[in-house]
Design an enzyme around this catalytic site. Structure first.
Site, PDB file in Angstrom:
ATOM      1  N   GLY A 101      -3.745 -24.324  16.770  1.00 23.98           N
ATOM      2  CA  GLY A 101      -4.804 -24.579  17.905  1.00 23.98           C
ATOM      3  C   GLY A 101      -6.235 -23.922  17.248  1.00 23.98           C
ATOM      4  CG  ASP A 326      -1.209 -10.624  20.777  1.00 24.29           C
ATOM      5  OD1 ASP A 326      -0.912 -11.500  21.937  1.00 24.29           O
ATOM      6  OD2 ASP A 326      -2.385 -11.217  20.245  1.00 24.29           O
TER       7      ASP A 326
END
Length: 445
Positions: A101, A326
């Site tokens: 992406g 994350d």
């Protein structure tokens, strides 16, 4: 992610302290941008430490298709001979973005202000992802789009030169949309401005400056305003890609938890929009020292010297969640062996990552013997006070849901457990960190 490979279970167990010096793979965000900007500078840009994963290789192939020379030398250093801003060539066939992406959205920005037609294609997963958030501002600059279902790949971009400079206020916090507009502004006469109500990672701004673009960052009414002046003239650079802080995080926590550990993790990127985990671990009492702090390609970098430490639970401030979104799975491992309680809130975003990371980590840690309470927006973890976790019972394995961060976090839990932790599948680790298992073995002797 769908994997056709059969699952590869593995039991991770303590094998002595982590010692010596290691290097983790290069940062993916910075790797993409180094190739793109190198391809727009006239002359040779040299890049060491590039993350050679499929996503970054898709970016390299795309820049090659538009006229740049992008080659890996025998010494592992990449050489990029760029064509200059405004001089990208019409590619002869569609650009295959694979699963990336980042490549797609940044390259859409890059080609929007060049007078070329480019078709983007991707794999099944990427073809489901919406591109409207970049189509909207780039259309205002004059580019035109034809796409499946309006904004899905395959997508045809018809670029325009001269493009129209715009001022664009980001409706949703997105470093990719910001970067796409700034990259389009490079070949647009005048000033292109992005207004960012919520700060996002700033790798594009730092590297654009490093390559010599005229770029200012200011503030107005609490929002960040980034201005780029076109048409830009980029100068080739020599870049060492910093090690990915998200990858370094697993080894830092392993060294904090395993008795007798004394480890140096070299060349770790410490961009403040990414590295909050190390601050939290220090608040917990972790000995993490920055050696030889320096700036490389506009990014702060240091070698991290990490020693086994007694940790204390903390209440994690929800305000820093974006700068370590994350890293929560590995923070949960550190918390499970601290003294006292660690509370995390504001983590709703973790439920929509590669897996629902809140429930997945609660279940995995509970199976390994940790004391965890799951809330809607986070976990409350009561630590062992420094004792090892028991580990998973015989015949039981933690479920990773094909999520690389859960697999690596539970691997670290296994190193600091009495009986080891069985992980149901280690194949997903290769997606983000192919050398993880080898580095782990190397550091333990």
């Amino acid at each position: 992610m769908s994997h056709s490979n059969p699952p590869s279970p593995h039991r991770f167990a303590g094998n002595g302290p982590l010692k010596g010096r290691i290097r983790v793979p290069g940062d993916k965000s910075i790797s993409h941008r180094a190739i793109m900007l190198g391809a727009l500078a006239v002359g040779e840009t040299r890049v060491s430490g590039l993350l050679e994963g499929e996503d970054v290789l898709a970016t390299a192939a795309a820049m090659r298709a538009m006229g740049a020379s992008v080659e890996r030398g025998p010494d592992g250093v990449w050489s990029v001979h760029g064509v200059g801003v405004g001089s990208l060539l019409q590619p002869e066939s569609a650009l295959d973005m694979g699963n990336s992406g980042t490549s797609t959205r940044l390259l859409m920005g890059l080609v929007a202000s060049h007078p070329i037609d480019v078709t983007f294609v991707g794999d099944a997963s990427l073809s489901k992802r919406p591109m409207q958030r970049v189509i909207t501002p780039l259309s205002q600059m004059g580019a035109a789009y034809e796409a499946r279902d309006g904004d899905r790949l395959p997508l045809l971009s018809r670029g325009i030169s001269p493009a129209v400079p715009i001022t664009y206020r980001l409706p949703v916090a997105s470093a990719q949309v910001k970067s796409a507009v700034l990259l389009a502004g490079l070949n647009t006469a005048g000033t292109t401005r992005v207004i960012e109500p919520v700060p996002t990672r700033d790798h594009s701004e730092r590297m654009l400056r490093g390559f010599g673009a005229k770029l200012e960052v200011g503030e107005e009414n609490g929002a960040r305003i980034i201005t780029v002046h076109g048409e830009a003239d980029l100068q080739p650079q020599t870049i060492t890609v910093p090690g990915d802080p998200s990858s370094a995080a697993f080894f830092a926590v392993a060294a904090l938890l395993v008795e007798g550990s004394d480890l140096v993790i070299e060349n770790v990127g410490l961009n403040p929009t990414r590295a909050a985990l190390f601050d939290v671990l220090r608040d917990m009492g972790g000995q993490i020292e920055e050696l030889d702090r320096r700036e490389v390609g506009g990014e702060p970098v240091a070698d991290l010297h990490v020693r086994h430490s007694a940790l204390t639970g903390v209440d994690v401030d929800p305000a820093i969640v974006p700068a370590m979104v994350d890293e929560f799975p590995i923070l949960f491992i550190a918390a499970s062996m601290a003294s006292g309680t660690t509370t995390t809130r504001g983590l709703e975003e973790l439920r929509v990552k590669e897996s629902d990371r809140i429930t997945a980590m609660a279940n995995a840690l509970t199976l390994a013997g940790a004391r965890v309470e799951e809330r809607e927006d986070g976990l409350i973890i009561r630590g062992t006070g420094g004792d090892p976790l028991p580990g998973t019972p015989d015949g039981a394995a933690v479920t990773t849901h094909l999520d690389h961060r859960i697999a690596m976090s539970m691997a670290v839990a296994g190193l600091a457990s009495s009986d080891g932790v069985e992980v149901d599948d280690t194949t997903p680790i290769a997606t983000s960190f192919p050398t993880f298992m080898d580095l782990l073995e190397g550091a333990q002797g």
